[in-house]
Design an enzyme around this catalytic site. Structure first.
Site, PDB file in Angstrom:
ATOM      1  CE1 TYR A 229     -13.978  -1.642  -5.932  1.00  0.00           C
ATOM      2  CE2 TYR A 229     -15.383  -3.014  -7.314  1.00  0.00           C
ATOM      3  CZ  TYR A 229     -14.156  -2.745  -6.754  1.00  0.00           C
ATOM      4  OH  TYR A 229     -13.080  -3.567  -7.016  1.00  0.00           O
TER       5      TYR A 229
ATOM      6  CB  SER B 253     -12.589  -4.063 -10.582  1.00  0.00           C
ATOM      7  OG  SER B 253     -13.503  -5.121 -10.371  1.00  0.00           O
TER       8      SER B 253
HETATM    9  P1  NAP Z   1      -8.729  -6.017   0.817  1.00  0.00           P
HETATM   10  O1  NAP Z   1      -8.378  -7.416   1.114  1.00  0.00           O
HETATM   11  O2  NAP Z   1      -9.809  -5.342   1.579  1.00  0.00           O
HETATM   12  O3  NAP Z   1      -7.392  -5.141   0.952  1.00  0.00           O
HETATM   13  C1  NAP Z   1      -7.439  -3.765   0.709  1.00  0.00           C
HETATM   14  C2  NAP Z   1      -6.092  -3.184   1.053  1.00  0.00           C
HETATM   15  O4  NAP Z   1      -6.130  -1.768   0.814  1.00  0.00           O
HETATM   16  C3  NAP Z   1      -5.736  -3.359   2.529  1.00  0.00           C
HETATM   17  O5  NAP Z   1      -4.334  -3.444   2.638  1.00  0.00           O
HETATM   18  C4  NAP Z   1      -6.247  -2.065   3.143  1.00  0.00           C
HETATM   19  O6  NAP Z   1      -5.618  -1.826   4.382  1.00  0.00           O
HETATM   20  C5  NAP Z   1      -5.839  -1.082   2.050  1.00  0.00           C
HETATM   21  N1  NAP Z   1      -6.568   0.178   2.045  1.00  0.00           N
HETATM   22  C6  NAP Z   1      -7.909   0.374   1.977  1.00  0.00           C
HETATM   23  N2  NAP Z   1      -8.191   1.687   1.994  1.00  0.00           N
HETATM   24  C7  NAP Z   1      -6.982   2.330   2.066  1.00  0.00           C
HETATM   25  C8  NAP Z   1      -6.607   3.694   2.130  1.00  0.00           C
HETATM   26  N3  NAP Z   1      -7.514   4.684   2.099  1.00  0.00           N
HETATM   27  N4  NAP Z   1      -5.293   3.993   2.188  1.00  0.00           N
HETATM   28  C9  NAP Z   1      -4.366   3.021   2.207  1.00  0.00           C
HETATM   29  N5  NAP Z   1      -4.662   1.711   2.147  1.00  0.00           N
HETATM   30  C10 NAP Z   1      -5.962   1.384   2.083  1.00  0.00           C
HETATM   31  O7  NAP Z   1      -9.128  -5.829  -0.717  1.00  0.00           O
HETATM   32  P2  NAP Z   1      -8.708  -6.660  -2.030  1.00  0.00           P
HETATM   33  O8  NAP Z   1      -9.827  -7.550  -2.360  1.00  0.00           O
HETATM   34  O9  NAP Z   1      -7.353  -7.210  -1.899  1.00  0.00           O
HETATM   35  O10 NAP Z   1      -8.713  -5.469  -3.097  1.00  0.00           O
HETATM   36  C11 NAP Z   1      -7.515  -4.823  -3.481  1.00  0.00           C
HETATM   37  C12 NAP Z   1      -7.755  -4.110  -4.796  1.00  0.00           C
HETATM   38  O11 NAP Z   1      -8.211  -5.049  -5.765  1.00  0.00           O
HETATM   39  C13 NAP Z   1      -8.832  -3.023  -4.716  1.00  0.00           C
HETATM   40  O12 NAP Z   1      -8.432  -1.918  -5.505  1.00  0.00           O
HETATM   41  C14 NAP Z   1     -10.052  -3.701  -5.318  1.00  0.00           C
HETATM   42  O13 NAP Z   1     -10.918  -2.763  -5.918  1.00  0.00           O
HETATM   43  C15 NAP Z   1      -9.405  -4.588  -6.343  1.00  0.00           C
HETATM   44  N6  NAP Z   1     -10.218  -5.749  -6.747  1.00  0.00           N
HETATM   45  C16 NAP Z   1     -10.462  -6.781  -5.870  1.00  0.00           C
HETATM   46  C17 NAP Z   1     -11.177  -7.904  -6.324  1.00  0.00           C
HETATM   47  C18 NAP Z   1     -11.403  -9.113  -5.455  1.00  0.00           C
HETATM   48  O14 NAP Z   1     -12.043 -10.070  -5.909  1.00  0.00           O
HETATM   49  N7  NAP Z   1     -10.894  -9.164  -4.235  1.00  0.00           N
HETATM   50  C19 NAP Z   1     -11.685  -7.927  -7.626  1.00  0.00           C
HETATM   51  C20 NAP Z   1     -11.443  -6.845  -8.456  1.00  0.00           C
HETATM   52  C21 NAP Z   1     -10.687  -5.769  -8.027  1.00  0.00           C
HETATM   53  P3  NAP Z   1      -6.268  -0.845   5.495  1.00  0.00           P
HETATM   54  O15 NAP Z   1      -7.734  -1.147   5.546  1.00  0.00           O
HETATM   55  O16 NAP Z   1      -5.522  -1.169   6.754  1.00  0.00           O
HETATM   56  O17 NAP Z   1      -5.989   0.537   5.010  1.00  0.00           O
END
Ligand code: NAP
Length: 260
Positions: free
Chosen positions: A158, A144
């Site tokens: 985080y 991130s």
């Molecule tokens: P999201 O929509 O909440 O999706 C998270 C995914 O990870 C889901 O498939 C969730 O499924 C899974 N997950 C969470 N905890 C887990 C665990 N312990 N074991 C296995 N699977 C797990 O989040 P997102 O926004 O797409 O974020 C994905 C990644 O991008 C993260 O690493 C986040 O830090 C990074 N990121 C996101 C943004 C943004 O703007 N969205 C920005 C920067 C970085 P379950 O809950 O069913 O396990």
């Protein structure tokens, strides 16, 4: 011209939603076989059904919690059993609960680090023998901008975990290099995912106003960066990061965006 990834074996942790599903879709559209892993079985299966419609390869699922080392090993074994090996691991699963630093408990910090840091490290470790056997293994970590570059009140734990992923990958890149495996990270800015549903128009407009390109990123933007790091043509790049944020980290102050 990039070599097609048709038939390659790709794991995407956290592939049931948001960025991970976008990454999975990007690989599925190239004809790769994609294994997605997450904790919630129903959401995972729904994602697999959706992804299968865009894939000429196979889409498989494993219900797993990457904060558990044995689950990381199960994910790796599932890809080996079902696809015959592993070419690419996208270590994407992450959690981002909001809480002010002054209120954080030991449990809050442990649970974020268990998924984001430990989950990343042990996913890589579990996949390493199979990645190495390919002679051109690829690991793509979803980090991130929050933590490594920027800060945001409520996300100190985080941000620390996202910076820790990069500390890990720089040493891992050295240790993995003789095994023919590269490891790099994508650093998303603010990406439009289901998680933003319900945040309201004002919140979204405010975020867009802080970005020089005046739009949130899409999951496709992150998927494309992951595809690049996974490509044969990126084989000499390791231990590196790419910021995908529409220029969000660039303005020195809000004044830099006035009139833009
Ligand atoms: P999201 O929509 O909440 O999706 C998270 C995914 O990870 C889901 O498939 C969730 O499924 C899974 N997950 C969470 N905890 C887990 C665990 N312990 N074991 C296995 N699977 C797990 O989040 P997102 O926004 O797409 O974020 C994905 C990644 O991008 C993260 O690493 C986040 O830090 C990074 N990121 C996101 C943004 C943004 O703007 N969205 C920005 C920067 C970085 P379950 O809950 O069913 O396990």
């Amino acid at each position: 011209m990039f070599t097609p990834l048709t038939g390659r074996s790709v794991i995407v942790t956290g592939g049931s939603k948001g960025i991970g599903k976008g990454i999975a879709r990007a690989f599925a559209q190239t004809g790769a076989n994609v294994l997605i892993a997450a904790r919630d079985a129903a959401t995972l299966q729904a994602a697999a059904d959706d992804l299968a419609q865009h894939s000429s390869g196979r889409v498989e699922t494993v219900v797993a919690d990457v904060s558990r080392v044995e689950d990381c090993r199960r994910i790796a074994q599932a890809a080996v059993d079902r696809f015959g090996g592993i070419d690419v691991l996208c270590a994407n699963a992450g959690v981002f609960p909001e809480k002010p630093f002054t209120e954080l408990t030991e449990q809050d910090v442990d649970s974020v680090f268990a998924c984001n840091v430990k989950g990343t490290m042990f996913s890589v470790q579990a996949c390493l023998p199979a990645l190495s056997a390919r002679g051109r293994g690829r690991v793509v970590v979803t980090s991130s901008i929050t933590g490594p570059i920027t800060g945001y009140p409520g996300w100190s734990h985080y941000g620390a975990s996202k910076a820790a992923q990069l500390g890990f990958l720089r040493t891992a890149a050295i240790e993995l290099a003789p095994k023919g495996v590269t490891i790099n990270a994508v650093m998303p800015g603010n990406i439009a995912t289901e998680g933003l549903d319900g945040m309201g128009d004002d919140y979204i407009r405010g975020m867009e106003a802080a970005i020089p390109q005046h739009r949130l990123g899409s999951v496709e933007d992150i998927g494309n960066a992951a595809l690049f790091f996974a490509s044969d043509e990126a084989g000499y790049i390791t231990g590196q990061t790419i910021v995908v944020d529409g220029g969000q980290v660039l303005p020195e102050s809000p004044a830099a965006l006035e009139g833009i």
